[in-house]
Scaffold this active site. Structure first.
Site, mmCIF file in Angstrom:
data_model
loop_
_atom_site.group_PDB
_atom_site.id
_atom_site.type_symbol
_atom_site.label_atom_id
_atom_site.label_comp_id
_atom_site.label_asym_id
_atom_site.label_seq_id
_atom_site.Cartn_x
_atom_site.Cartn_y
_atom_site.Cartn_z
ATOM 1 N N GLY A 44 -69.997 72.117 25.142
ATOM 2 C CA GLY A 44 -68.941 72.959 25.701
ATOM 3 C C GLY A 44 -67.641 72.200 25.930
ATOM 4 O O GLY A 44 -66.585 72.798 26.157
ATOM 5 N N ARG A 45 -67.735 70.882 25.921
ATOM 6 C CA ARG A 45 -66.519 70.075 26.090
ATOM 7 C C ARG A 45 -66.674 68.781 25.300
ATOM 8 O O ARG A 45 -66.138 67.746 25.681
ATOM 9 C CB ARG A 45 -66.299 69.751 27.563
ATOM 10 C CG ARG A 45 -67.503 69.107 28.223
ATOM 11 C CD ARG A 45 -67.095 68.474 29.496
ATOM 12 N NE ARG A 45 -68.253 68.113 30.278
ATOM 13 C CZ ARG A 45 -68.194 67.413 31.382
ATOM 14 N NH1 ARG A 45 -67.025 67.021 31.829
ATOM 15 N NH2 ARG A 45 -69.272 67.110 32.048
ATOM 16 N N ASP A 92 -81.836 69.681 28.487
ATOM 17 C CA ASP A 92 -80.716 69.398 27.579
ATOM 18 C C ASP A 92 -80.200 67.977 27.778
ATOM 19 O O ASP A 92 -79.376 67.504 26.993
ATOM 20 C CB ASP A 92 -79.573 70.406 27.780
ATOM 21 C CG ASP A 92 -79.149 70.529 29.228
ATOM 22 O OD1 ASP A 92 -80.011 70.807 30.077
ATOM 23 O OD2 ASP A 92 -77.961 70.315 29.524
HETATM 24 P P1 AMP Z 1 -73.617 68.387 31.589
HETATM 25 O O1 AMP Z 1 -73.635 68.705 33.050
HETATM 26 O O2 AMP Z 1 -72.473 67.513 31.173
HETATM 27 O O3 AMP Z 1 -74.934 67.907 31.070
HETATM 28 O O4 AMP Z 1 -73.307 69.788 30.863
HETATM 29 C C1 AMP Z 1 -74.124 70.926 30.924
HETATM 30 C C2 AMP Z 1 -73.514 72.015 30.074
HETATM 31 O O5 AMP Z 1 -72.273 72.470 30.641
HETATM 32 C C3 AMP Z 1 -73.171 71.596 28.655
HETATM 33 O O6 AMP Z 1 -73.368 72.701 27.807
HETATM 34 C C4 AMP Z 1 -71.710 71.226 28.746
HETATM 35 O O7 AMP Z 1 -71.052 71.307 27.508
HETATM 36 C C5 AMP Z 1 -71.200 72.288 29.716
HETATM 37 N N1 AMP Z 1 -69.997 71.837 30.452
HETATM 38 C C6 AMP Z 1 -69.936 70.958 31.470
HETATM 39 N N2 AMP Z 1 -68.666 70.803 31.901
HETATM 40 C C7 AMP Z 1 -67.892 71.618 31.133
HETATM 41 C C8 AMP Z 1 -66.489 71.921 31.078
HETATM 42 N N3 AMP Z 1 -65.615 71.345 31.905
HETATM 43 N N4 AMP Z 1 -66.085 72.808 30.140
HETATM 44 C C9 AMP Z 1 -66.952 73.393 29.297
HETATM 45 N N5 AMP Z 1 -68.260 73.165 29.306
HETATM 46 C C10 AMP Z 1 -68.744 72.284 30.201
HETATM 47 MG MG MG Z 2 -75.673 67.324 29.391
#
Ligand code: AMP
Ligand code: MG
Length: 494
Positions: A93-94, A253
């Site tokens: 997502g980012r 994930d």
């Molecule tokens: P994470 O907490 O980094 O493991 O992310 C969990 C999910 O949330 C993943 O699909 C990321 O791509 C999405 N995600 C986290 N932060 C953001 C953000 N600022 N914008 C878009 N997607 C995000």
């Molecule tokens: Mg992650």
């Protein structure tokens, strides 16, 4: 530094072999990309010119602002169980997978950006990342690498020159990281949940070819694939526990197929030994507590096994479930073997004895409730082996009866081995770190970095890059947080 963009020989197998498993995508425009910190050693390992990577061409590449020649640039699809609840669509997502390179040792490595802008998987998010968490991932990943724990590694931290709104305006940043791959348990779940069995098979074949090529021709390759991932994760989580690392967000994930640690969010290291230790602000029920990590790894692997049922036996699901369950139930045994092997090394024990598990468990029982600094204890035990037990003993509350009794048994056990105690203590110092990323030091470094002063960050990174060797003037880095620091809370999704 040079203006020329770095020449990188990409070879993008994910994009080539797995069409339909990702969306081709590019990074967002960036007002003023600059490289803040570059991991020169890693760039060199990848065969990329560090000078070119640090310059303007490199900065544009490392923030996703421009697409380097030969890059594939894709956002990967994945799903995942987050705190036990299933999200059928997460995905990058980012983040973007820029491409793969073959490093100097012939290993295929992903170059991946985090914070490079919105993608079709962004849901409500802004697709951005900010400086603090990005530097945190750099620091802790490098510390883990120096501790010989399999991990993704930071290649660079770049500033985008824009402000990103979090608790207030913060500096926008992009992490470029390197991984053995970005295949996650959640990648398999994405397609299994959609009942796209042929895609799960394609993914498994790709993962086997990339990570476990020696099993590619076996008739039972999918079951063996499961065993390999199980063993890689058992070994990984054992290593976390052996150094007091709490990942903090072991969602499916965030669990790799390669066995590398990935996605450093709200992670932290324990000071005092405490199986219930939790740092993440959102982990209210302690699902991802220090001592719960092996149980959660097994839970995640069960979710992984579920995605492989039709591959293991397409005609008889019950038979497939029976086989996978069998392999699954061996996880605690494999985990314990790895952990015990590591504990023996931490205690400098050379031979294996049936009573070792009891000896190790008794040490943990003695630590429990006494606020014993986990890292200092094992360094002090090497001193006890050299003949001075006072520093180890001082870590326990008086009258330290349980520890005293244990120490007698431990030293007797040492005496029964055919190895000199000086050599034993030296071997212990090679596996028991003197320096771990102490939470108060990490915070101090990140706060200063936010204010534009990288001195504390650089010093901490330098110390953590050599965790086993005493370093001049670094005494305070080996100490736990002062009481005034209070309970440490970490945040994710930042
Ligand atoms: P994470 O907490 O980094 O493991 O992310 C969990 C999910 O949330 C993943 O699909 C990321 O791509 C999405 N995600 C986290 N932060 C953001 C953000 N600022 N914008 C878009 N997607 C995000
Ligand atoms: Mg992650």
């Amino acid at each position: 530094m040079t203006d020329q963009p770095p020449q990188i020989a990409f070879d993008n197998s994910y994009a080539r072999d797995l069409e339909g498993f990702y969306v081709p995508w590019s990074g967002a425009a960036v007002p003023a990309p600059t490289v803040l910190r570059l991991n020169g050693e890693l760039a060199d390992e990848l065969g990329i010119d560090a000078d070119a990577l640090s310059g303007p061409g490199g900065a544009a590449l490392l923030t996703g602002a421009t697409l380097p020649e030969g890059a594939a640039s894709i956002a990967l699809a994945y799903a995942g169980h987050q705190f036990g609840g299933f999200s059928p669509q997460l995905g990058d997502g980012r983040a973007l997978l820029v491409g793969e390179v073959i490093d100097r040792s012939g290993r295929r490595r992903d170059i991946h950006l985090k914070g490079s802008g919105r993608t079709p998987f962004s849901r409500g998010g802004d697709g951005k990342a900010v400086l603090g968490p990005v530097l945190r991932e750099y620091l802790i990943g490098e510390a883990m690498h120096a501790l010989a724990i399999p991990t993704t590694r930071a290649l660079a931290v770049s500033l985008t020159g824009e402000e990103v709104l979090r608790n207030g305006p913060e500096k926008g940043a992009v992490l470029a990281r390197v991984a053995a791959s970005h295949l996650r348990v959640g990648t398999f779940q994405f397609f299994a949940a959609r009942r796209e069995t042929e895609k799960v098979r394609q993914l498994a074949d790709y993962a086997i070819a990339r990570h476990y090529p020696d099993i590619a021709d076996r008739n039972d390759r999918y079951l063996e694939f499961f065993r390999r991932v199980r063993d890689a994760q058992a070994a990984l989580v054992a290593r976390w526990v052996l150094v007091g690392f709490v990942h903090g967000v072991m969602n499916t994930d965030n669990m790799t197929i390669s066995g590398e640690t990935i996605d450093y969010g709200p992670c932290a290291f324990i000071d005092s030994y405490d199986p219930k230790a939790v740092f993440s602000s959102i982990d209210r029920f302690g699902r991802y507590a220090y001592g719960n990590q092996p149980t959660i790894a097994q839970w995640n692997l069960t979710r992984f096994a579920e995605t492989l049922i039709e591959l293991v036996n397409a005609d008889d699901a019950e038979d497939a479930i029976r086989q996978l369950t069998n392999e699954m139930s061996a996880f605690p045994f494999h985990y314990q073997q790895e952990w015990l092997r590591g504990m023996r090394a931490k205690l400098g024990l050379v031979n294996e004895r049936p009573a070792d598990l009891d000896l190790v468990n008794e040490l943990h029982a003695a630590m429990d409730g006494d606020n014993v600094d986990f890292t200092k204890l094992f360094r002090s035990l090497a001193q006890a082996v050299r003949g001075d037990a006072a520093p180890a003993r001082a870590l326990f509350n008086e009258p330290a009866k349980a520890f005293d009794g244990w120490l007698v048994r431990y030293l007797r056990r040492c005496g029964e081995e055919d190895i000199d105690n000086q050599a034993r203590a030296a071997a212990m110092d090679l596996v028991n770190p003197l320096y771990i990323p102490r939470n108060h030091k990490v915070e101090e470094a990140l706060i200063a970095a936010g204010e534009g002063d990288m001195t504390a960050f650089d010093r901490l990174l330098a110390i953590l890059s050599h965790p086993f060797e005493a370093q001049e003037g670094a005494e305070s880095y080996a100490e736990p947080a002062p009481r005034s620091f209070g309970h440490y809370t970490t945040y994710c999704g930042t």
